[in-house]
Design a protein around this motif. Structure first.
Motif, PDB file in Angstrom:
ATOM      1  N   VAL A  11     -17.056 -32.497 -18.116  1.00  0.00           N
ATOM      2  CA  VAL A  11     -15.913 -32.775 -17.259  1.00  0.00           C
ATOM      3  C   VAL A  11     -15.647 -34.261 -17.138  1.00  0.00           C
ATOM      4  O   VAL A  11     -14.523 -34.717 -17.278  1.00  0.00           O
ATOM      5  CB  VAL A  11     -16.134 -32.167 -15.860  1.00  0.00           C
ATOM      6  CG1 VAL A  11     -15.055 -32.619 -14.897  1.00  0.00           C
ATOM      7  CG2 VAL A  11     -16.131 -30.646 -15.939  1.00  0.00           C
ATOM      8  N   PHE A  16     -11.571 -35.105 -16.508  1.00  0.00           N
ATOM      9  CA  PHE A  16     -11.022 -33.815 -16.111  1.00  0.00           C
ATOM     10  C   PHE A  16     -10.039 -33.944 -14.975  1.00  0.00           C
ATOM     11  O   PHE A  16     -10.311 -34.591 -13.981  1.00  0.00           O
ATOM     12  CB  PHE A  16     -12.165 -32.898 -15.663  1.00  0.00           C
ATOM     13  CG  PHE A  16     -12.505 -31.881 -16.682  1.00  0.00           C
ATOM     14  CD1 PHE A  16     -12.935 -30.633 -16.312  1.00  0.00           C
ATOM     15  CD2 PHE A  16     -12.391 -32.174 -18.020  1.00  0.00           C
ATOM     16  CE1 PHE A  16     -13.254 -29.696 -17.253  1.00  0.00           C
ATOM     17  CE2 PHE A  16     -12.710 -31.250 -18.965  1.00  0.00           C
ATOM     18  CZ  PHE A  16     -13.146 -30.003 -18.584  1.00  0.00           C
ATOM     19  N   GLU A  97     -23.183 -27.781 -20.090  1.00  0.00           N
ATOM     20  CA  GLU A  97     -21.845 -28.027 -20.620  1.00  0.00           C
ATOM     21  C   GLU A  97     -21.689 -27.616 -22.078  1.00  0.00           C
ATOM     22  O   GLU A  97     -20.630 -27.171 -22.491  1.00  0.00           O
ATOM     23  CB  GLU A  97     -21.472 -29.508 -20.469  1.00  0.00           C
ATOM     24  CG  GLU A  97     -21.217 -29.939 -19.033  1.00  0.00           C
ATOM     25  CD  GLU A  97     -22.489 -30.346 -18.324  1.00  0.00           C
ATOM     26  OE1 GLU A  97     -22.406 -30.784 -17.179  1.00  0.00           O
ATOM     27  OE2 GLU A  97     -23.572 -30.207 -18.921  1.00  0.00           O
ATOM     28  N   HIS A 112     -11.804 -23.325 -20.646  1.00  0.00           N
ATOM     29  CA  HIS A 112     -12.330 -24.040 -19.488  1.00  0.00           C
ATOM     30  C   HIS A 112     -11.942 -25.515 -19.541  1.00  0.00           C
ATOM     31  O   HIS A 112     -11.952 -26.190 -18.513  1.00  0.00           O
ATOM     32  CB  HIS A 112     -13.856 -23.923 -19.433  1.00  0.00           C
ATOM     33  CG  HIS A 112     -14.350 -22.542 -19.170  1.00  0.00           C
ATOM     34  ND1 HIS A 112     -14.777 -21.702 -20.168  1.00  0.00           N
ATOM     35  CD2 HIS A 112     -14.463 -21.845 -18.008  1.00  0.00           C
ATOM     36  CE1 HIS A 112     -15.161 -20.543 -19.640  1.00  0.00           C
ATOM     37  NE2 HIS A 112     -14.981 -20.605 -18.333  1.00  0.00           N
ATOM     38  N   GLU A 113     -11.655 -26.025 -20.731  1.00  0.00           N
ATOM     39  CA  GLU A 113     -11.216 -27.405 -20.926  1.00  0.00           C
ATOM     40  C   GLU A 113     -10.056 -27.405 -21.923  1.00  0.00           C
ATOM     41  O   GLU A 113     -10.045 -26.609 -22.855  1.00  0.00           O
ATOM     42  CB  GLU A 113     -12.330 -28.278 -21.524  1.00  0.00           C
ATOM     43  CG  GLU A 113     -13.634 -28.270 -20.780  1.00  0.00           C
ATOM     44  CD  GLU A 113     -14.741 -28.964 -21.563  1.00  0.00           C
ATOM     45  OE1 GLU A 113     -14.442 -29.558 -22.628  1.00  0.00           O
ATOM     46  OE2 GLU A 113     -15.890 -28.906 -21.122  1.00  0.00           O
ATOM     47  N   GLY A 137      -8.391 -35.071 -21.167  1.00  0.00           N
ATOM     48  CA  GLY A 137      -8.655 -33.658 -20.990  1.00  0.00           C
ATOM     49  C   GLY A 137      -8.195 -33.152 -19.647  1.00  0.00           C
ATOM     50  O   GLY A 137      -7.934 -33.917 -18.721  1.00  0.00           O
ATOM     51  N   SER A 139      -8.668 -29.506 -16.906  1.00  0.00           N
ATOM     52  CA  SER A 139      -9.370 -28.256 -16.654  1.00  0.00           C
ATOM     53  C   SER A 139      -8.571 -27.091 -17.215  1.00  0.00           C
ATOM     54  O   SER A 139      -7.365 -27.192 -17.455  1.00  0.00           O
ATOM     55  CB  SER A 139      -9.605 -28.068 -15.156  1.00  0.00           C
ATOM     56  OG  SER A 139      -8.382 -28.051 -14.463  1.00  0.00           O
TER      57      SER A 139
END
Length: 223
Positions: A11, A16, A97, A112-113, A137, A139
């Motif tokens: 993240v 994120f 991760e 998720h990303e 990036g 979420s």
């Protein structure tokens, strides 16, 4: 303040952003950059994945503990790259991760990303005149089209970038301070790091224009 650069996983490395909202009707449309900056400010206010940071902009650009590349230029493209799905792991759990990560399409609803590339044609850069691509990036619950559109609304920008050294993102550039050191340059050459929110004035601390930024960088390289 001298703190070794901290490389948080997942993240944090992707800066994120929790982005929500309605889809843009045209995937190539330009949106309002305020959408991007507001989400960066919200992320920083939440203190998620924030570790050691420079005290101010002068330290960020003058000390190679922080910046690997500093530039001013024009955004020439914003393109979706890929997304990541974690079928067997909670991406918010430290150490998990990379477990079971699957690279999927940018707009995959399981993501998720989500990861995209922003390419900048530099007018000035500490690394030469070639185009520079940085990675941002979001979420997985981010609206993919709105995220792209908000960044396509940028034009004249300033960026203070780090470069990732490990994992699947090794070699990629990213804006420091969770994305907040991707900023705007106005018609008078003044710098605006809107993603810093209320911290902006204190952090910039007198390095307010492109000219002052160049002078700060040049002074740091003199013996």
């Amino acid at each position: 303040m001298k703190i070794s650069r901290c490389f948080a996983g997942g993240v944090a490395l992707l800066a994120f952003l929790t982005l929500t909202g309605c889809s843009a009707s045209n995937p190539e449309a330009e949106g309002d950059p305020a959408f991007f900056f507001d989400r960066v400010a919200q992320l920083r206010a939440s203190h998620v994945a924030i570790q050691g940071e420079p005290d101010d902009l002068a330290e960020a650009v003058a000390d190679d503990v922080w910046a690997d590349l500093v530039l001013e230029g024009t955004v020439v493209s914003v393109e979706p790259k890929h997304a990541v799905h974690y079928p067997d792991a909670d991406p918010g759990h430290p150490g998990d991760e990379e477990a079971g990560a699957q690279v999927v399409d940018f707009d995959d609803p399981r993501a998720h990303e989500r990861v995209l590339d922003v390419t900048i044609d530099p007018e000035w850069s500490t690394g030469g005149g070639q185009d520079v691509t940085l990675t941002l990036g979001a979420s997985g619950d981010a609206d993919p089209e709105q995220f792209l559109a908000s960044l396509r609304g940028l034009n004249h920008v300033v960026a203070v970038l780090g470069q990732r050294t490990g994992g699947r993102s090794a070699g990629e550039y990213y804006p420091l301070l969770n994305g907040a050191l991707l900023g705007r340059v106005d018609s008078q050459g003044r710098l605006h790091f809107d993603g810093l929110g209320e911290q902006e004035k204190e952090f910039v601390d007198g390095v307010d224009t492109v000219g002052e930024l160049k002078e700060t960088v040049e002074a740091s390289t003199q013996p």
